[in-house]
Design a protein around this motif. Sequence first.
Motif, short mmCIF file in Angstrom:
data_model
loop_
_atom_site.label_atom_id
_atom_site.label_comp_id
_atom_site.label_asym_id
_atom_site.label_seq_id
_atom_site.Cartn_x
_atom_site.Cartn_y
_atom_site.Cartn_z
N ALA A 390 0.83 -1.20 0.00
CA ALA A 390 0.00 0.00 0.00
C ALA A 390 0.87 1.26 0.00
O ALA A 390 0.55 2.24 -0.68
CB ALA A 390 -0.93 -0.01 1.21
N ILE A 391 1.98 1.23 0.73
CA ILE A 391 2.88 2.38 0.75
C ILE A 391 3.51 2.60 -0.62
O ILE A 391 3.57 3.74 -1.12
CB ILE A 391 3.96 2.19 1.83
CG1 ILE A 391 3.36 2.24 3.23
CG2 ILE A 391 5.06 3.24 1.70
CD1 ILE A 391 4.34 1.94 4.35
N LEU A 411 -1.02 7.72 8.70
CA LEU A 411 -1.34 6.33 9.04
C LEU A 411 -2.80 6.01 8.73
O LEU A 411 -3.12 4.88 8.34
CB LEU A 411 -1.05 6.08 10.52
CG LEU A 411 0.42 6.22 10.97
CD1 LEU A 411 0.51 6.02 12.48
CD2 LEU A 411 1.31 5.23 10.25
N ARG A 412 -3.67 6.97 8.89
CA ARG A 412 -5.10 6.70 8.69
C ARG A 412 -5.39 6.33 7.24
O ARG A 412 -6.28 5.52 6.97
CB ARG A 412 -5.91 7.93 9.09
CG ARG A 412 -7.41 7.75 8.95
CD ARG A 412 -8.16 8.98 9.41
NE ARG A 412 -7.86 9.26 10.82
CZ ARG A 412 -8.32 10.35 11.44
NH1 ARG A 412 -9.05 11.25 10.80
NH2 ARG A 412 -8.03 10.53 12.72
N ASP A 413 -4.64 6.89 6.29
CA ASP A 413 -4.87 6.57 4.88
C ASP A 413 -4.64 5.08 4.62
O ASP A 413 -5.43 4.41 3.95
CB ASP A 413 -3.95 7.41 3.99
CG ASP A 413 -4.23 8.90 4.11
OD1 ASP A 413 -5.37 9.23 4.49
OD2 ASP A 413 -3.33 9.71 3.84
N ILE A 414 -3.53 4.55 5.12
CA ILE A 414 -3.23 3.12 4.92
C ILE A 414 -4.19 2.26 5.73
O ILE A 414 -4.63 1.20 5.27
CB ILE A 414 -1.77 2.84 5.31
CG1 ILE A 414 -0.82 3.69 4.48
CG2 ILE A 414 -1.45 1.36 5.11
CD1 ILE A 414 -0.87 3.42 2.99
N GLU A 417 -7.48 2.01 3.92
CA GLU A 417 -7.36 1.22 2.69
C GLU A 417 -7.33 -0.28 2.98
O GLU A 417 -7.91 -1.08 2.24
CB GLU A 417 -6.11 1.64 1.93
CG GLU A 417 -5.88 0.86 0.63
CD GLU A 417 -4.64 1.32 -0.10
OE1 GLU A 417 -4.17 0.58 -0.98
OE2 GLU A 417 -4.15 2.43 0.20
N LEU A 418 -6.63 -0.67 4.06
CA LEU A 418 -6.47 -2.09 4.37
C LEU A 418 -7.49 -2.61 5.37
O LEU A 418 -7.50 -3.81 5.67
CB LEU A 418 -5.05 -2.34 4.91
CG LEU A 418 -3.90 -1.97 3.98
CD1 LEU A 418 -2.56 -2.27 4.64
CD2 LEU A 418 -4.00 -2.72 2.65
N THR A 424 -2.33 -0.58 14.53
CA THR A 424 -1.70 -1.71 13.84
C THR A 424 -0.71 -1.21 12.80
O THR A 424 0.41 -1.74 12.68
CB THR A 424 -2.77 -2.58 13.16
OG1 THR A 424 -3.69 -3.04 14.15
CG2 THR A 424 -2.14 -3.77 12.47
N ILE A 425 -1.07 -0.18 12.04
CA ILE A 425 -0.16 0.39 11.05
C ILE A 425 1.06 0.98 11.75
O ILE A 425 2.20 0.86 11.25
CB ILE A 425 -0.88 1.46 10.22
CG1 ILE A 425 -2.15 0.89 9.59
CG2 ILE A 425 0.04 2.00 9.13
CD1 ILE A 425 -1.90 -0.28 8.66
N SER A 426 0.85 1.60 12.91
CA SER A 426 1.98 2.16 13.65
C SER A 426 2.94 1.06 14.09
O SER A 426 4.17 1.23 14.02
CB SER A 426 1.47 2.94 14.86
OG SER A 426 2.53 3.46 15.63
N ARG A 427 2.40 -0.06 14.57
CA ARG A 427 3.27 -1.17 14.98
C ARG A 427 4.03 -1.75 13.79
O ARG A 427 5.20 -2.11 13.90
CB ARG A 427 2.43 -2.27 15.65
CG ARG A 427 1.84 -1.87 17.00
CD ARG A 427 1.17 -3.07 17.66
NE ARG A 427 0.57 -2.72 18.94
CZ ARG A 427 -0.70 -2.40 19.12
NH1 ARG A 427 -1.53 -2.39 18.06
NH2 ARG A 427 -1.16 -2.08 20.31
#
Length: 520
Positions: A390-391, A411-414, A417-418, A424-427
């Motif tokens: 995604a990135i 982070l909210r964009d990813i 999308e997922l 979770t994205i931060s981790r």
Amino acid sequence: MKPGLSLRVSQHLALTPQLQQSIRLLQLSTLEIAQEVEQMLDENPFLERESEEAPREEFGLVQADTPAEGADASIEFATYSGADGVSITSAESQNDAESSTADELLDWSGDGTHEMAPDDAEWGGEAPARQTGDSGDGTGDALDRAHEHGSLTDFLHRQALALRLSEIDRAALSFLIESLNDNGYLEDPIEELAAGLAQGDAEEAEEIVHRFTVALRLLQSLEPTGVGARHLAECLSLQLRELQADGAHDAALVATALCICQQPLDLLARRDLRRLAPLCGASEEATRAAMALIAQLEPRPGRRFANVERNAIVPDVLVRRAGTGSAQFVVQLNPDVMPRLRVHDIYAGALRGHRGSDGHQALQQRLQEARWFIKNIQQRFDTILRVSKAIVERQKNFFVHGELAMRPLVLRDIADELGLHESTISRVTTAKYMATPQGTYELKYFFGSGLGTDTGGNASSTAVRALIKQFVAAENPAKPLSDSQIADMLKEQGIECARRTVAKYRDALKIPTVTLRKAL
């Protein structure tokens, strides 16, 4: 109050042990996950590394479903193939009701794909460093090469062996060598070191101070030049005296540089020519040349002997072009950081054959823990791959054109999308690295706030910092750009950026102020 019964339905979130383990594994770095795998292998007898033997239940490799020689012929082999293309072969019978709960845990499937690693030639002939702890040949391992790098103390001890010293002088020199810090400085005064050895005996302390004084002169004569200094001014002076003895530089220039080192160092840090020139009795031109000579010296003699193991970065994700000149990119997990694990199915079969025996329930729980661990490891890497894809899709222009083409991303964009949570994205993006055609970056590097533009769009803060770096690199050294001028230049590019924001970005880029840049 009359007692009564009531029925109420409610929902609440419970963190099961499996979910807790999954969250913890997700935030671990490459080195930490390797240590976690090693610890689990030591603690759980049902978990082992993948090998060429069969039968097995494995993660990360597909093998034919053939029983090993000598294995129980009654054991049936079932193959599970998830949507992500990773097969898991289990030696548990499909009709085994006792292990049905553990089998249901294997019915998870992600939507990521695990592709094979690119050829080494596509990465300049340098394969990524291995972190899995496998018992291979280990050649080319960056961490092994780091261990081979000698330390400063070893280097100095080898030089001390060539000196013809008495036993007591050699012991004093060795003591001072061991007292150096990582930068090669002797932080503790020799009087304090002697007092600690003398234990209150004044005469003995005086004798030790004399021996340490002689040993310090010997230490400061060794390579690298400047080692054994007690402060920065002494370190620079030792190197200047070495230049003076070599005669490679003008004697007056070196003398002026030595005089500058004897002045308060804050004047040198500020490059205050107006005060340094009169103090040293030299012109501003000579003082400026002496300051340039000092800037070429090494303020930390032990720098090249520093332990580089902690700086070794092994990427978790590999990104390469789909073809020569193509704007499409292939995102792959680094196979060298993916542990190849399996459940020892012979042990599992033996456990099934001894139902009802003492300790059966405890062993069954250990077997289930092994399966949970394998599943959570698989889910961790699959989540990293999904986020990385995604990135790359969002920042495709960066991989083609570099920092100037970076887009704003949060982070909210990813997460939206997922279908994952921001935490979770931060981790996933913490302490995880991606090897790209532009270099190796932490996943968090691709996230940045946006600044408004004249067209109503947003410009990434990373792209703005790259622009500031370009402006400063192209400026006239005699007339460097101020923060206000840089803000005006950004405005001409259509980017609304305040002067304070420019100052913040400049400090983050470690670019000196306009006064220091002009002095340089």
